[in-house]
Design a protein around this motif. Structure first.
Motif, PDB file in Angstrom:
ATOM      1  N   ALA A  39       0.702  -1.000  -0.153  1.00 28.63           N
ATOM      2  CA  ALA A  39       0.115   0.073  -0.087  1.00 28.63           C
ATOM      3  C   ALA A  39       0.844   1.343  -0.086  1.00 28.63           C
ATOM      4  N   LYS A  42       3.634   2.079   2.543  1.00 31.77           N
ATOM      5  CA  LYS A  42       3.827   1.106   3.753  1.00 31.77           C
ATOM      6  C   LYS A  42       4.639   0.030   2.896  1.00 31.77           C
ATOM      7  N   SER A  61      -4.697 -10.205   8.805  1.00 30.46           N
ATOM      8  CA  SER A  61      -5.806  -9.241   8.382  1.00 30.46           C
ATOM      9  C   SER A  61      -6.714  -9.901   7.109  1.00 30.46           C
ATOM     10  N   ASN A  85     -12.441  -4.217   1.747  1.00 26.31           N
ATOM     11  CA  ASN A  85     -12.319  -2.914   2.284  1.00 26.31           C
ATOM     12  C   ASN A  85     -11.001  -1.995   2.016  1.00 26.31           C
ATOM     13  N   SER A  86     -11.154  -0.954   2.533  1.00 29.32           N
ATOM     14  CA  SER A  86     -10.313   0.428   1.904  1.00 29.32           C
ATOM     15  C   SER A  86      -8.843   0.113   2.215  1.00 29.32           C
ATOM     16  N   GLU A  87      -8.757  -0.767   3.484  1.00 26.72           N
ATOM     17  CA  GLU A  87      -7.321  -1.440   3.838  1.00 26.72           C
ATOM     18  C   GLU A  87      -6.742  -2.341   2.939  1.00 26.72           C
ATOM     19  N   ASP A  88      -7.628  -3.000   2.179  1.00 25.48           N
ATOM     20  CA  ASP A  88      -7.103  -3.909   1.082  1.00 25.48           C
ATOM     21  C   ASP A  88      -6.356  -3.100  -0.309  1.00 25.48           C
ATOM     22  N   THR A  89      -6.912  -1.822  -0.153  1.00 24.73           N
ATOM     23  CA  THR A  89      -6.383  -1.201  -1.325  1.00 24.73           C
ATOM     24  C   THR A  89      -4.441  -1.362  -1.621  1.00 24.73           C
TER      25      THR A  89
END
Length: 114
Positions: A39, A42, A61, A85-89
């Motif tokens: 990401a 990150k 996760s 969800n957005s954290e998988d972007t």
């Protein structure tokens, strides 16, 4: 060794995508093959991996949401991603390891909109 990743795209939160990683040789020839992601801002992280013996390992996760599998006839590994969800972007990369060598495919972008 070539690893060709595909299947990324834009999806709404709660949706699904399936990534494919087509290898230039049998997936059983690798000690392990799977997916990493990175990401923005990150470090690259392990998402899911499958060993030559069929064992699987997932990042905490994604457990319960993602499933890694392979098609022996097509030398292809899949990552079914549900409940995104957005954290998988992230950019998702196919990765394979064999006898101390590490191979990377090109990334495929996954963007989850909320």
């Amino acid at each position: 060794v070539q690893l060709q990743a595909s299947g990324g795209g834009l999806v709404q939160a709660g949706g699904s995508l399936r990534l494919s990683c087509a290898a230039s040789r049998s997936t059983f020839s690798f000690n392990a093959i799977g997916w990493y992601r990175q990401a923005p801002g990150k470090q690259r992280e392990l998402v899911a991996v499958i060993s030559s013996g069929g064992g699987t390992n997932y990042a905490d996760s994604v457990k319960g949401r993602f499933t890694i599998s392979r098609d022996n006839a097509k030398n292809t590994v899949y990552l079914q991603m549900n409940s995104l969800n957005s954290e998988d972007t992230a950019v998702y990369y196919c990765n394979a390891r064999s006898l101390g060598y590490v191979f990377w495919g090109q990334g495929t972008q996954v963007t989850v909109s909320s």
